[in-house]
Design a protein around this motif. Structure first.
Motif, PDB file in Angstrom:
ATOM      1  N   ALA A 182       0.828  -1.208   0.000  1.00 57.17           N
ATOM      2  CA  ALA A 182       0.000   0.000   0.000  1.00 57.17           C
ATOM      3  C   ALA A 182       0.861   1.256   0.000  1.00 57.17           C
ATOM      4  O   ALA A 182       0.538   2.247  -0.667  1.00 57.17           O
ATOM      5  CB  ALA A 182      -0.921  -0.019   1.219  1.00 57.17           C
ATOM      6  N   LEU A 183       1.954   1.228   0.739  1.00 59.24           N
ATOM      7  CA  LEU A 183       2.837   2.392   0.807  1.00 59.24           C
ATOM      8  C   LEU A 183       3.433   2.701  -0.562  1.00 59.24           C
ATOM      9  O   LEU A 183       3.473   3.871  -0.987  1.00 59.24           O
ATOM     10  CB  LEU A 183       3.928   2.130   1.837  1.00 59.24           C
ATOM     11  N   LEU A 184       3.892   1.680  -1.275  1.00 63.04           N
ATOM     12  CA  LEU A 184       4.477   1.899  -2.599  1.00 63.04           C
ATOM     13  C   LEU A 184       3.450   2.477  -3.565  1.00 63.04           C
ATOM     14  O   LEU A 184       3.764   3.369  -4.368  1.00 63.04           O
ATOM     15  CB  LEU A 184       5.033   0.585  -3.147  1.00 63.04           C
ATOM     16  N   LYS A 205       9.444  -5.118   2.286  1.00 66.12           N
ATOM     17  CA  LYS A 205       9.572  -4.096   1.244  1.00 66.12           C
ATOM     18  C   LYS A 205      10.203  -4.688  -0.012  1.00 66.12           C
ATOM     19  O   LYS A 205       9.897  -4.261  -1.133  1.00 66.12           O
ATOM     20  CB  LYS A 205      10.404  -2.918   1.734  1.00 66.12           C
ATOM     21  N   LEU A 206      11.097  -5.676   0.156  1.00 67.39           N
ATOM     22  CA  LEU A 206      11.744  -6.306  -0.995  1.00 67.39           C
ATOM     23  C   LEU A 206      10.732  -7.126  -1.794  1.00 67.39           C
ATOM     24  O   LEU A 206      10.743  -7.117  -3.028  1.00 67.39           O
ATOM     25  CB  LEU A 206      12.899  -7.184  -0.527  1.00 67.39           C
ATOM     26  N   THR A 207       9.863  -7.828  -1.085  1.00 67.42           N
ATOM     27  CA  THR A 207       8.818  -8.595  -1.760  1.00 67.42           C
ATOM     28  C   THR A 207       7.853  -7.670  -2.481  1.00 67.42           C
ATOM     29  O   THR A 207       7.461  -7.921  -3.631  1.00 67.42           O
ATOM     30  CB  THR A 207       8.055  -9.461  -0.747  1.00 67.42           C
ATOM     31  N   ALA A 208       7.453  -6.586  -1.816  1.00 64.03           N
ATOM     32  CA  ALA A 208       6.535  -5.639  -2.437  1.00 64.03           C
ATOM     33  C   ALA A 208       7.149  -5.010  -3.686  1.00 64.03           C
ATOM     34  O   ALA A 208       6.473  -4.841  -4.709  1.00 64.03           O
ATOM     35  CB  ALA A 208       6.144  -4.555  -1.434  1.00 64.03           C
ATOM     36  N   ALA A 209       8.445  -4.673  -3.623  1.00 62.01           N
ATOM     37  CA  ALA A 209       9.132  -4.107  -4.789  1.00 62.01           C
ATOM     38  C   ALA A 209       9.207  -5.123  -5.917  1.00 62.01           C
ATOM     39  O   ALA A 209       9.020  -4.775  -7.096  1.00 62.01           O
ATOM     40  CB  ALA A 209      10.521  -3.634  -4.391  1.00 62.01           C
ATOM     41  N   ARG A 210       9.487  -6.370  -5.578  1.00 69.22           N
ATOM     42  CA  ARG A 210       9.564  -7.414  -6.605  1.00 69.22           C
ATOM     43  C   ARG A 210       8.214  -7.594  -7.296  1.00 69.22           C
ATOM     44  O   ARG A 210       8.133  -7.695  -8.525  1.00 69.22           O
ATOM     45  CB  ARG A 210      10.020  -8.735  -5.981  1.00 69.22           C
ATOM     46  N   GLU A 211       7.141  -7.637  -6.504  1.00 71.37           N
ATOM     47  CA  GLU A 211       5.806  -7.799  -7.086  1.00 71.37           C
ATOM     48  C   GLU A 211       5.450  -6.633  -8.005  1.00 71.37           C
ATOM     49  O   GLU A 211       4.772  -6.821  -9.028  1.00 71.37           O
ATOM     50  CB  GLU A 211       4.769  -7.896  -5.970  1.00 71.37           C
ATOM     51  N   LEU A 214       9.734  -3.133  -9.346  1.00 78.11           N
ATOM     52  CA  LEU A 214      10.546  -1.948  -9.104  1.00 78.11           C
ATOM     53  C   LEU A 214      12.018  -2.301  -8.916  1.00 78.11           C
ATOM     54  O   LEU A 214      12.339  -3.328  -8.317  1.00 78.11           O
ATOM     55  CB  LEU A 214      10.063  -1.214  -7.844  1.00 78.11           C
ATOM     56  N   PRO A 215      12.916  -1.435  -9.388  1.00 80.24           N
ATOM     57  CA  PRO A 215      14.335  -1.633  -9.083  1.00 80.24           C
ATOM     58  C   PRO A 215      14.609  -1.327  -7.613  1.00 80.24           C
ATOM     59  O   PRO A 215      13.970  -0.464  -7.011  1.00 80.24           O
ATOM     60  CB  PRO A 215      15.040  -0.624  -9.990  1.00 80.24           C
ATOM     61  N   VAL A 216      15.553  -2.057  -7.038  1.00 80.43           N
ATOM     62  CA  VAL A 216      15.959  -1.865  -5.648  1.00 80.43           C
ATOM     63  C   VAL A 216      17.469  -1.677  -5.611  1.00 80.43           C
ATOM     64  O   VAL A 216      18.220  -2.554  -6.073  1.00 80.43           O
ATOM     65  CB  VAL A 216      15.566  -3.067  -4.766  1.00 80.43           C
ATOM     66  N   VAL A 217      17.915  -0.556  -5.089  1.00 78.21           N
ATOM     67  CA  VAL A 217      19.341  -0.305  -4.899  1.00 78.21           C
ATOM     68  C   VAL A 217      19.713  -0.822  -3.514  1.00 78.21           C
ATOM     69  O   VAL A 217      19.178  -0.361  -2.502  1.00 78.21           O
ATOM     70  CB  VAL A 217      19.665   1.196  -5.020  1.00 78.21           C
ATOM     71  N   VAL A 218      20.623  -1.803  -3.484  1.00 77.81           N
ATOM     72  CA  VAL A 218      20.990  -2.473  -2.240  1.00 77.81           C
ATOM     73  C   VAL A 218      22.442  -2.130  -1.897  1.00 77.81           C
ATOM     74  O   VAL A 218      23.353  -2.441  -2.668  1.00 77.81           O
ATOM     75  CB  VAL A 218      20.831  -4.003  -2.355  1.00 77.81           C
ATOM     76  N   VAL A 219      22.646  -1.479  -0.757  1.00 77.71           N
ATOM     77  CA  VAL A 219      23.999  -1.152  -0.311  1.00 77.71           C
ATOM     78  C   VAL A 219      24.572  -2.364   0.417  1.00 77.71           C
ATOM     79  O   VAL A 219      23.993  -2.839   1.403  1.00 77.71           O
ATOM     80  CB  VAL A 219      23.997   0.066   0.628  1.00 77.71           C
TER      81      VAL A 219
END
Length: 254
Positions: A182-184, A205-211, A214-219
């Motif tokens: 919902a936040l995304l 948040k990683l699962t939501a981004a994958r669904e 969305l790209p995810v920048v991981v440090v």
């Protein structure tokens, strides 16, 4: 016997809980003091720094510490290296308790980087509305990105310098998948930035981004000091402590 836990994490609190009923063992939990209202673990608590590796070594000697568990955040690199130097100087056994890092799965669009600065440089090519989940420290790395909009989530309010176009969401995990979805959607996020903190509390948040595709920048997390043994969970830390502090001879360990 006296155990120092360098804490401030869920794992540190759980370890303190597992050791709380052991007669004859004193546990001191050390917190950095960066969170205004931390969740305090059982046992003694001290807040603030030690004054570098030499200051920590002096504290270990003064308080007759028998072992140290470094259960700090995976990105709290300075204290980990100070602990390694102090433990070597005082010949006190040191263990690192580190939750495993996240691993990408099919469908993830991860862009792994080595620092917050590198993360900031990668953003203009990835999106315009950024969900920034790296905490309140280090936001100056993103302060010059005036063309981007940021949703910054942290436990406490960040301090400047910060991005000029920014909304702050004060919240503390654990987070749930439906809430992250919902936040995304609500904020029309098109790129996520996170540190590889690991653990389940903030993983949704990683699962939501994958669904959402969305790209995810991981440090990437910094390395553990060389030569320091590492365990992935509090139960394994207890097993290590049984060997180095002879906990089996104390009441309350069965």
């Amino acid at each position: 016997m006296h155990l120092l836990i360098l804490g401030g994490t869920t794992e540190a609190r759980r370890l303190a809980e597992l050791l709380d009923d052991i007669t004859g063992l004193t546990v001191t939990n050390s917190l950095a003091g960066r969170v205004a209202n931390p969740r305090l673990p059982p046992g003694r608590t001290r807040v603030g720094g030690f004054g570098g590796a030499q200051g920590l070594a002096a504290w270990l000697r003064e308080h007759e510490v028998d072992a140290v568990v470094d259960a700090t955040h995976p990105f709290a690199g300075t204290i980990s290296f100070n602990a390694a130097q102090a433990a070597a100087a005082t010949h006190v056994p040191l263990l690192a308790l580190r939750r495993p890092g996240w691993v990408p799965v099919e469908g993830d669009r991860w862009h792994e980087v080595g620092s917050l600065g590198e993360a900031a440089r990668s953003l203009p090519a990835l999106g315009r509305r950024v969900f920034l989940t790296t905490g309140r420290m280090g936001l100056e790395a993103f302060a010059a990105l005036d063309d981007l909009w940021f949703l910054v989530r942290s436990v406490d309010a960040p301090e400047p310098p910060c991005p000029s176009r920014m909304e702050v969401l004060l919240d503390r995990g654990p987070f749930v998948l439906d809430g992250e979805r919902a936040l995304l959607r609500r904020h029309r996020i098109d790129v996520v930035v996170t540190k590889d903190s690991g653990g389940a509390a903030t993983a949704p948040k990683l699962t939501a981004a994958r669904e959402a595709g969305l790209p995810v920048v991981v440090v990437r997390r910094p390395p553990t000091p060389q030569g320091v043994p590492v365990v992935p969970d509090p139960a394994q830390a207890v097993l290590w402590l049984r060997q180095h502090l002879d906990l089996g001879s104390l009441r309350g360990t069965d």
